[in-house]
Enzyme design. Structure first.
Site, PDB file in Angstrom:
ATOM      1  CD  GLU A  23      -4.844   2.313   1.034  1.00 59.23           C
ATOM      2  OE1 GLU A  23      -5.235   2.667   2.090  1.00 59.23           O
ATOM      3  OE2 GLU A  23      -4.069   2.852   0.214  1.00 59.23           O
ATOM      4  CD  GLU A  56      -8.487   6.731   4.087  1.00 60.24           C
ATOM      5  OE1 GLU A  56      -7.586   6.995   4.865  1.00 60.24           O
ATOM      6  OE2 GLU A  56      -8.417   6.619   2.855  1.00 60.24           O
ATOM      7  CG  ASN A 106      -7.519   8.524  -0.715  1.00 63.33           C
ATOM      8  OD1 ASN A 106      -8.346   8.559   0.308  1.00 63.33           O
ATOM      9  ND2 ASN A 106      -6.359   8.418  -0.374  1.00 63.33           N
ATOM     10  CD  GLU A 107      -5.674  10.800   3.092  1.00 63.36           C
ATOM     11  OE1 GLU A 107      -4.392  10.799   2.829  1.00 63.36           O
ATOM     12  OE2 GLU A 107      -6.284  10.484   4.134  1.00 63.36           O
ATOM     13  CE1 TYR A 124      -7.075   5.890   9.507  1.00 68.93           C
ATOM     14  CE2 TYR A 124      -6.676   7.750   8.164  1.00 68.93           C
ATOM     15  CZ  TYR A 124      -6.852   6.607   8.290  1.00 68.93           C
ATOM     16  OH  TYR A 124      -7.118   5.816   7.069  1.00 68.93           O
TER      17      TYR A 124
HETATM   18  O1  AHR Z   1      -5.681   4.119   5.700  1.00 66.77           O
HETATM   19  C1  AHR Z   1      -4.231   4.492   5.545  1.00 66.77           C
HETATM   20  C2  AHR Z   1      -3.951   5.514   4.604  1.00 66.77           C
HETATM   21  O2  AHR Z   1      -4.427   7.036   5.460  1.00 66.77           O
HETATM   22  C3  AHR Z   1      -4.921   5.641   3.332  1.00 66.77           C
HETATM   23  O3  AHR Z   1      -4.148   4.970   2.192  1.00 66.77           O
HETATM   24  C4  AHR Z   1      -4.749   7.109   3.264  1.00 66.77           C
HETATM   25  O4  AHR Z   1      -5.843   7.562   2.565  1.00 66.77           O
HETATM   26  C5  AHR Z   1      -4.805   7.813   4.339  1.00 66.77           C
HETATM   27  O5  AHR Z   1      -3.625   8.717   4.656  1.00 66.77           O
END
Ligand code: AHR
Length: 496
Positions: A26, A297, A173-174, A240
């Site tokens: 990114e 992600e 995205n998101e 994550y």
């Molecule tokens: O990877 C960092 C960020 O995490 C990304 O930009 C976003 O899609 C997510 O919240």
């Protein structure tokens, strides 16, 4: 009780899509600028502006697919600002990530060049949050139309005669968060509208990926599948591994306790439950598993390194990260019936990176080594595994101490990836190779990644602290391997 694993070499359960070993880059912190793009005039050796050392390192791990330009950045990115003569490109503020000036020097042509040099497939994420249907549609025309059209002509004026091959395209995205704070019903409708104009030109066939759920937001998956499932090829998922209780105290990448080690292992195992639950919802609407689950992600997310820009998400990477990578990739392999792609966040200098750079210096992280060791699984056949594993206990919580996945490569080799999650105890594991007679087994070799301390990592001063080595602490009798795995280790066994 002992750890007992049976690998059924004669029971294949589908192909492990190589794209599970995908990556994400990114416009964030020092990922693109400095990390990948240094410009043609840089003293750092480069190929048309892309640094050579990073290219060489990434080529070695066979990156199959690369997602770009974001992330949150994607829903603020206007692609037309990033084509044409570089000195004339618009300068904008990267509001999400540190408020720095984005000079748009790395745009569509530069990204496509990067993918060509890496021999990786591009996966481009379009802008739904602040973009228009026309803008998205014209981007696809610009990249893939082979003939005379306003966008194809502009591409040619900008130096690229032939269209590029573009397979993977994300529609936002998101969109539940930084991509527009939408409700799933609203995004499902927008997805249907935007994707209509993501055209297939000529022989180029686009695999359309809808923006998926945040972690365990099962309603999002339910609504997207019921309202828009038939218009998509893939649906994404973001998760994550954050050891801390809150996003403001995620925990340090290098200064952590044994309790945090355990929590990190537990939270990385949670990916299995997430993939299972989202897949179950998808099965309801898509029992043939036509739509892929695209975990575009994933990875560890810690507090930034002290003294660095909080908006740059720069973190170190220890043997703990290697375990997270090993476990998560095993999970994706084991769910290869539904998981068709995954993209670790992020390739260089951001979150759980493969490589870290400082000026002209570069180091490989423990996570990089796991991707290198695990590349044998790319496009291999998943093998059925039965296991009986001893618990790893801490503070009256229990998780399995060993995590496994196995596959058969095109040349007949069986590769078994094993993680010992326990940071204090070694594990004896017996692996029975069923469906493979001893007469057939000619050679067994293994590579291990392990270390002494839970926070061991590579630095610019000591780049080789955590390095893979060949491993011999096993015996083979008849068709049974007995392996002594050291604490906190990732092992890949190759059986020929
Ligand atoms: O990877 C960092 C960020 O995490 C990304 O930009 C976003 O899609 C997510 O919240």
């Amino acid at each position: 009780m002992e750890n007992k694993i049976i690998v059924n070499a004669d029971i294949e359960q589908g192909t492990i899509n190589k794209n599970i070993y995908g990556h994400f880059a990114e416009h964030l912190g020092r990922c693109i600028y400095e990390g990948i793009w240094v410009g043609e005039d840089s003293p750092i050796p480069n190929t048309q502006g892309i640094r050579d050392d990073v290219l060489e390192a990434l080529k070695q791990i066979n990156i199959p697919v690369l997602r770009w330009p974001g992330g949150c950045f994607a829903d603020e990115y206007h692609w037309k600002d990033g084509v044409g003569p570089r000195e004339e490109r618009k300068r904008m503020v990267n509001t999400h990530w540190g408020g720095v000036v984005e000079n748009n020097h790395f745009g569509t042509h530069e990204f496509m060049l990067l993918c060509e040099l890496l021999r990786a497939e591009p996966y481009i994420c379009g802008n739904v949050g602040s973009g228009t249907v026309q803008e998205m549609s014209e981007w696809v025309e610009y990249m893939t139309f082979n003939g005379e059209s306003p966008m194809a002509n502009w591409r040619k004026e900008n130096g690229r005669e032939e269209p590029w091959k573009l397979t993977y395209f994300g529609v936002g995205n998101e969109n539940w968060g930084c991509g527009g704070n939408m409700r799933p019903e609203y995004y499902a409708d927008l997805y249907r509208q935007f994707q209509t104009y993501v055209r297939n030109y000529g022989v180029n066939k686009i695999y359309k990926i809808a923006g998926g759920a945040n972690v365990a937001d099962y309603k999002w998956t339910e609504v997207l599948m019921s309202e828009a499932g038939r218009y998509m090829n893939g649906l994404s998922l973001h998760y994550y591994t954050v050891p801390g209780e809150t996003w403001t105290a995620k925990g340090s990448a290098t200064d952590f306790t044994e309790d945090e080690w355990f929590t990190t292992m537990k939270k990385s195992l949670f990916m299995d439950q997430l993939v299972t639950n989202h897949s179950t919802i998808m099965d309801k609407y898509d029992p043939e598993k036509r739509v892929g689950l695209i975990v575009d992600e994933w990875g560890t997310w810690f507090d930034v390194e002290p003294g660095t820009n909080p908006g740059f998400l720069y973190q170190q990477n220890t043997i703990r990260d290697a375990l997270v990578a090993g476990i998560t990739l095993n999970i994706f392999n084991n769910h290869c019936d539904r998981v068709q792609m995954a993209n670790i966040a992020q390739t260089v200098n951001v979150l759980q990176a493969m490589v870290l750079t400082e000026g002209e210096k570069l180091i490989l992280t423990p996570t990089y080594h796991v991707f290198d060791m695990y590349k044998v699984h790319q496009n291999a056949a998943l093998l059925a595994v039965d296991s009986n594993i001893i618990d790893y206990e801490r503070n009256s919580e229990k998780i399995p101490s060993v995590h496994v996945s196995a596959s058969k490569a095109g040349n007949g080799d069986v590769n078994i990836s094993l993680c010992n999650l326990d940071n204090t105890k070694s594990s004896t594991v017996t692996v029975e190779l069923q469906g493979m007679s001893t007469k057939v087994i000619q050679n067994v070799t293994a590579t291990i990644l392990t270390s002494i301390n839970i926070n061991d990592h590579n630095t610019f001063e000591q780049p080789d602290t955590v390095m893979p080595t060949s491993f011999n602490d096993f015996t083979l009798e008849n068709n049974e391997l007995t392996i002594d795995m050291p604490p906190m280790s990732v092992l890949v066994v190759n059986v020929q």
